[in-house]
Design a protein around this motif. Sequence first.
Motif, mmCIF file in Angstrom:
data_model
loop_
_atom_site.group_PDB
_atom_site.id
_atom_site.type_symbol
_atom_site.label_atom_id
_atom_site.label_comp_id
_atom_site.label_asym_id
_atom_site.label_seq_id
_atom_site.Cartn_x
_atom_site.Cartn_y
_atom_site.Cartn_z
ATOM 1 N N UNK A 255 0.832 -1.194 0.000
ATOM 2 C CA UNK A 255 0.000 0.000 0.000
ATOM 3 C C UNK A 255 0.872 1.251 0.000
ATOM 4 N N UNK A 256 0.381 2.290 -0.693
ATOM 5 C CA UNK A 256 1.131 3.545 -0.793
ATOM 6 C C UNK A 256 0.825 4.494 0.351
ATOM 7 N N UNK A 257 -0.314 4.304 1.005
ATOM 8 C CA UNK A 257 -0.765 5.177 2.078
ATOM 9 C C UNK A 257 -0.749 4.395 3.385
ATOM 10 N N UNK A 258 -0.105 4.959 4.392
ATOM 11 C CA UNK A 258 -0.035 4.279 5.691
ATOM 12 C C UNK A 258 -1.412 3.951 6.241
ATOM 13 N N UNK A 259 -2.363 4.844 5.994
ATOM 14 C CA UNK A 259 -3.712 4.642 6.520
ATOM 15 C C UNK A 259 -4.427 3.454 5.887
ATOM 16 N N UNK A 260 -3.939 2.996 4.740
ATOM 17 C CA UNK A 260 -4.565 1.860 4.050
ATOM 18 C C UNK A 260 -3.940 0.520 4.431
ATOM 19 N N UNK A 261 -2.872 0.574 5.224
ATOM 20 C CA UNK A 261 -2.161 -0.659 5.574
ATOM 21 C C UNK A 261 -2.885 -1.346 6.724
ATOM 22 N N UNK A 262 -3.419 -2.508 6.452
ATOM 23 C CA UNK A 262 -4.128 -3.273 7.476
ATOM 24 C C UNK A 262 -3.136 -4.062 8.323
ATOM 25 N N UNK A 263 -3.644 -4.714 9.364
ATOM 26 C CA UNK A 263 -2.801 -5.567 10.184
ATOM 27 C C UNK A 263 -2.160 -6.640 9.300
ATOM 28 N N UNK A 264 -0.876 -6.841 9.478
ATOM 29 C CA UNK A 264 -0.053 -7.781 8.696
ATOM 30 C C UNK A 264 0.230 -7.278 7.276
ATOM 31 N N UNK A 265 -0.208 -6.071 6.947
ATOM 32 C CA UNK A 265 0.019 -5.541 5.611
ATOM 33 C C UNK A 265 1.414 -4.952 5.450
ATOM 34 N N UNK A 266 1.702 -4.491 4.213
ATOM 35 C CA UNK A 266 3.007 -3.920 3.890
ATOM 36 C C UNK A 266 2.841 -2.501 3.338
ATOM 37 N N UNK A 267 3.712 -1.615 3.789
ATOM 38 C CA UNK A 267 3.717 -0.216 3.356
ATOM 39 C C UNK A 267 4.883 0.020 2.410
ATOM 40 N N UNK A 268 4.608 0.697 1.282
ATOM 41 C CA UNK A 268 5.642 0.989 0.286
ATOM 42 C C UNK A 268 5.808 2.498 0.136
ATOM 43 N N UNK A 269 6.807 3.093 0.781
ATOM 44 C CA UNK A 269 7.008 4.542 0.682
ATOM 45 C C UNK A 269 7.516 5.007 -0.680
ATOM 46 N N UNK A 270 7.888 4.052 -1.547
ATOM 47 C CA UNK A 270 8.457 4.432 -2.842
ATOM 48 C C UNK A 270 7.398 4.620 -3.922
ATOM 49 N N UNK A 271 6.158 4.240 -3.652
ATOM 50 C CA UNK A 271 5.114 4.451 -4.651
ATOM 51 C C UNK A 271 4.854 5.941 -4.860
ATOM 52 N N UNK A 272 4.851 6.685 -3.787
ATOM 53 C CA UNK A 272 4.645 8.130 -3.910
ATOM 54 C C UNK A 272 5.769 8.781 -4.700
ATOM 55 N N UNK A 273 7.000 8.314 -4.521
ATOM 56 C CA UNK A 273 8.135 8.854 -5.275
ATOM 57 C C UNK A 273 7.960 8.583 -6.766
ATOM 58 N N UNK A 274 7.496 7.383 -7.102
ATOM 59 C CA UNK A 274 7.265 7.043 -8.510
ATOM 60 C C UNK A 274 6.197 7.955 -9.112
ATOM 61 N N UNK A 275 5.157 8.234 -8.355
ATOM 62 C CA UNK A 275 4.092 9.110 -8.839
ATOM 63 C C UNK A 275 4.596 10.528 -9.081
ATOM 64 N N UNK A 276 5.625 10.916 -8.334
ATOM 65 C CA UNK A 276 6.182 12.265 -8.481
ATOM 66 C C UNK A 276 7.274 12.327 -9.551
ATOM 67 N N UNK A 277 7.455 11.227 -10.285
ATOM 68 C CA UNK A 277 8.401 11.222 -11.396
ATOM 69 C C UNK A 277 9.824 10.906 -11.015
#
Length: 356
Positions: A255-277
């Motif tokens: 998930x790209x948004x921390x708020x969307x990460x459920x229990x046992x889920x994974x957060x990807x901080x690099x998706x936002x960077x990709x969206x910004x080019x």
Amino acid sequence: MRTIAFSVLIFFNLLLLQLQAQTKKYVIHTVAFYNVENLFDTINNPTIRDDEWTPKGSRHWTSQRYFKKLENLARVMSEIGMPENPNPPTFIGCAEIENRGVLEDLIKQPKLIDKEFGIIHFDSPDHRGIDVALLFQKKYFKPVTYSNIPLIIYKKPIVSATDTIENKKRRVFTRDQLLVTGFLDGEEINIIVNHWPSRSGGEQKSSPFREAAGALNRKIIDSLQRINPNAKVITMGDFNDGPYNKSVKVALGAKADKNDVSEYGMYNPFEDMAKRGMGTIAYRDWWDVFDQILVSQSLIKSDFNSFQFWKAGIFNKSYLIQNSGKYKGYPLRHAETEVGFSDHFPVYIYLIKEKM
């Protein structure tokens, strides 16, 4: 007068809170990943396809060039994460290394030797002989268990379960996924280092291979979380896919948004960077973020009594960038006239916790 006095009181209370926040101190560790692009020694190994990376090979890979490459990589690794953390990364996941020997030469470079890096590495079944590995600073991290988990994929669907010989012919031999569990300053951390199958044959045709890699990664994470529901997991690597591709978004479930990460889920901080080019690798003037570091939900909580994710970045300093010619602006890689760094930029995250 009461209103003025009340306003002054609020002001000083806010100032006091700010000063208290400023006095907090944190322990910080940098976690990095770097595809070092063809880190081969100069010795011909008849069991792998390394002929071009020898003195007589097409790359004219001499000892002088090899050690210049090591010097370049050591400079990068010693600086990743600065200035927020003046200490080099505690962990460095590596891809495209030929064997343990090249890592032993790397950690002996002047810019790294005093950090006393340990090495965790297994030979993979990749036909070119390139592997993944984890370097770690031994004074901070104590590994307990580590294993290489093979990715079993085939060129064509399996027709018969008894068709053993044909199955062997169909198998695509690629890099294993490296799982390391240990204690960072006394706190358990699990790290997976990846280099997923390439886009050889085209992105669409090869996508199922990377989706299988994502599914294997998810299976490893699930197994860790079954043992410990609060397991802190970091998975890093060159995924040969962007954060938005099915292998990462669906198979791994990032998930790209921390708020969307459920229990046992994974957060990807690099998706936002990709969206910004932003990007870690360029091809035909198109940038993508193939190199990523993801963290489990247990690492994005707001309680800093234990290690938590702080922020992420792409290490793309000016000296890592080609400044002229056809590939101006691209990562500065090896060429006939110059020993560069890599065709990938390194990526990193910070783990922090409040000092008690």
